[in-house]
Design a protein around this motif. Structure first.
Motif, PDB file in Angstrom:
ATOM      1  N   ILE A 230     -20.352  21.849  31.652  1.00 25.15           N
ATOM      2  CA  ILE A 230     -19.229  22.314  32.611  1.00 25.15           C
ATOM      3  C   ILE A 230     -19.408  23.420  33.138  1.00 25.15           C
ATOM      4  CG2 ILE A 230     -16.831  22.932  32.413  1.00 25.15           C
ATOM      5  CD1 ILE A 230     -16.994  20.004  32.224  1.00 25.15           C
TER       6      ILE A 230
ATOM      7  N   PRO B  33     -17.556  14.830  37.322  1.00 26.99           N
ATOM      8  CA  PRO B  33     -16.694  13.694  37.162  1.00 26.99           C
ATOM      9  C   PRO B  33     -16.977  12.721  38.386  1.00 26.99           C
ATOM     10  CG  PRO B  33     -15.604  15.628  38.445  1.00 26.99           C
ATOM     11  CD  PRO B  33     -16.988  16.073  38.122  1.00 26.99           C
TER      12      PRO B  33
ATOM     13  N   THR C 122      -9.100  15.695  41.068  1.00 24.52           N
ATOM     14  CA  THR C 122      -9.773  15.433  39.822  1.00 24.52           C
ATOM     15  C   THR C 122     -10.743  16.229  39.446  1.00 24.52           C
ATOM     16  OG1 THR C 122      -9.895  12.969  40.581  1.00 24.52           O
ATOM     17  CG2 THR C 122     -11.451  13.787  38.787  1.00 24.52           C
TER      18      THR C 122
ATOM     19  N   SER D 189      -9.178  11.183  33.664  1.00 24.60           N
ATOM     20  CA  SER D 189      -8.093  11.710  34.250  1.00 24.60           C
ATOM     21  C   SER D 189      -7.767  10.438  35.237  1.00 24.60           C
ATOM     22  CB  SER D 189      -8.436  12.773  35.498  1.00 24.60           C
ATOM     23  OG  SER D 189      -9.181  12.524  36.459  1.00 24.60           O
TER      24      SER D 189
ATOM     25  N   PRO E 172      -4.438  14.696  33.634  1.00 23.44           N
ATOM     26  CA  PRO E 172      -5.308  14.474  32.435  1.00 23.44           C
ATOM     27  C   PRO E 172      -4.808  13.568  31.448  1.00 23.44           C
ATOM     28  CG  PRO E 172      -4.196  16.603  32.091  1.00 23.44           C
ATOM     29  CD  PRO E 172      -3.592  15.915  33.165  1.00 23.44           C
TER      30      PRO E 172
ATOM     31  N   ASN F 168     -11.580  19.999  30.823  1.00 24.82           N
ATOM     32  CA  ASN F 168     -12.806  19.455  29.994  1.00 24.82           C
ATOM     33  C   ASN F 168     -13.620  20.595  29.506  1.00 24.82           C
ATOM     34  OD1 ASN F 168     -14.701  17.915  29.159  1.00 24.82           O
ATOM     35  ND2 ASN F 168     -15.706  17.249  31.326  1.00 24.82           N
TER      36      ASN F 168
ATOM     37  N   PHE G 238     -10.884  18.344  35.557  1.00 22.10           N
ATOM     38  CA  PHE G 238     -12.012  18.246  34.897  1.00 22.10           C
ATOM     39  C   PHE G 238     -12.310  19.847  34.736  1.00 22.10           C
ATOM     40  CE2 PHE G 238     -12.088  14.317  35.295  1.00 22.10           C
ATOM     41  CZ  PHE G 238     -12.629  13.556  34.344  1.00 22.10           C
TER      42      PHE G 238
ATOM     43  N   TRP H  59     -16.256  11.783  32.944  1.00 25.06           N
ATOM     44  CA  TRP H  59     -16.921  12.851  33.107  1.00 25.06           C
ATOM     45  C   TRP H  59     -18.484  12.197  32.718  1.00 25.06           C
ATOM     46  CZ3 TRP H  59     -17.888  17.646  34.985  1.00 25.06           C
ATOM     47  CH2 TRP H  59     -18.828  18.498  34.604  1.00 25.06           C
TER      48      TRP H  59
ATOM     49  N   LEU I 261     -10.607  16.548  26.964  1.00 21.09           N
ATOM     50  CA  LEU I 261     -10.206  15.507  28.080  1.00 21.09           C
ATOM     51  C   LEU I 261     -11.247  14.377  27.889  1.00 21.09           C
ATOM     52  CD1 LEU I 261      -8.912  15.428  30.995  1.00 21.09           C
ATOM     53  CD2 LEU I 261     -10.978  16.099  31.883  1.00 21.09           C
TER      54      LEU I 261
END
Length: 257
Positions: free
Chosen positions: A159, A116, A144, A218, A207, A152, A148, A111, A215
């Motif tokens: 986020i 990501p 992916t 990944s 993950p 995440n 996330f 991240w 997280l």
């Protein structure tokens, strides 16, 4: 506040960074002619810049194809900036084993404040264009991106902003479908995406979690659509999930917390 005027800059350094940005923003290694066309730098000067950046390890030149991509030193700097140096070192041997076991390309993604990004790639098929390279930011609807979006939790504001921005690009139907999909992803620790970046190339992602169930990163498996399983129960999926679980445990993860 009044902006500072007549700020002195080093033009050659600015040009060098421009070249790095051009290569970083493309989804495949670039040839000399492509870099020249995109940068507008004269041939003689561009040769000097590329030679210097290559010698410093900021660029890598593939002698077989005559193409340039981001170099090891550049990746080290990026890793330090996003705090993932230890993660890359710990996960890379697993990427190698996964690619050998599956004969597909494996990715490590971490991240950043912009979403990501790919931190490392282990290529099993050098002729496969996965539509991305190290440093590429991945969209929400990639395998992916889905991982996330679901797992995440920190930093929460980043986020939320990223998800809102990405969701705004989708249709109402796509958003509803993704809401349903999130429930299954959270249950199975597995996300699949059919051809999110390149036609005929699909992926699934799992993950890596830490002791707080946050997280860390990944692992994503990428390959031709017909070769990439879309269910977590597949033998290949189970192998990658097992690797991710071992890595999670190394970061203190315990199931059932």
């Amino acid at each position: 506040m009044q902006q500072q005027k007549n700020v002195q800059i080093i033009q050659s350094l600015q040009t060098g960074v421009q070249i790095l940005e051009i290569i970083a923003n493309n989804d495949h290694p670039l040839k000399f002619t492509e870099i020249q066309e995109l940068s507008g730098i004269t041939k003689s000067n561009l040769y000097k810049y590329l030679n210097t950046l290559t010698q410093l390890g900021l660029l890598y030149r593939d002698k077989r194809h005559g193409t340039y991509s981001l170099g090891g030193k550049f990746i080290q700097y990026c890793s330090a900036a996003i705090g993932s140096k230890d993660v890359i070192g710990r996960v890379t041997p697993y990427l190698r084993d996964i690619s050998r076991y599956t004969a597909q390309t494996s990715l490590l993604t971490v991240w950043t404040h912009e979403g990501p990004v790919i931190a490392n790639i282990w290529n099993a098929n050098y002729g496969l264009n996965i539509g991305a390279q190290i440093g590429t930011r991945l969209p929400l609807m990639s395998a992916t991106g889905k991982i996330f979006a679901v797992f995440n939790k920190t930093p929460e504001i980043e986020i939320k902003e990223w998800k809102l921005k990405e969701l705004s690009k989708l249709t109402e139907e796509q958003r509803k479908e993704f809401e349903k999909e999130q429930v299954e992803i959270e249950k199975t620790y597995f996300a699949y995406a059919a051809e999110p970046l390149v036609e005929h190339v699909s992926s699934f992602s799992v993950p890596i979690l830490d002791f707080n169930h946050d997280l860390v990163a990944s692992i994503t498996l990428v390959g031709f659509t017909k070769l990439i399983p879309h269910k977590p129960t597949d033998e290949v999926s189970q192998y990658v999930i097992k690797c991710a679980r071992e890595l999670s445990e190394s970061f203190g993860f315990k199931s059932g917390k």
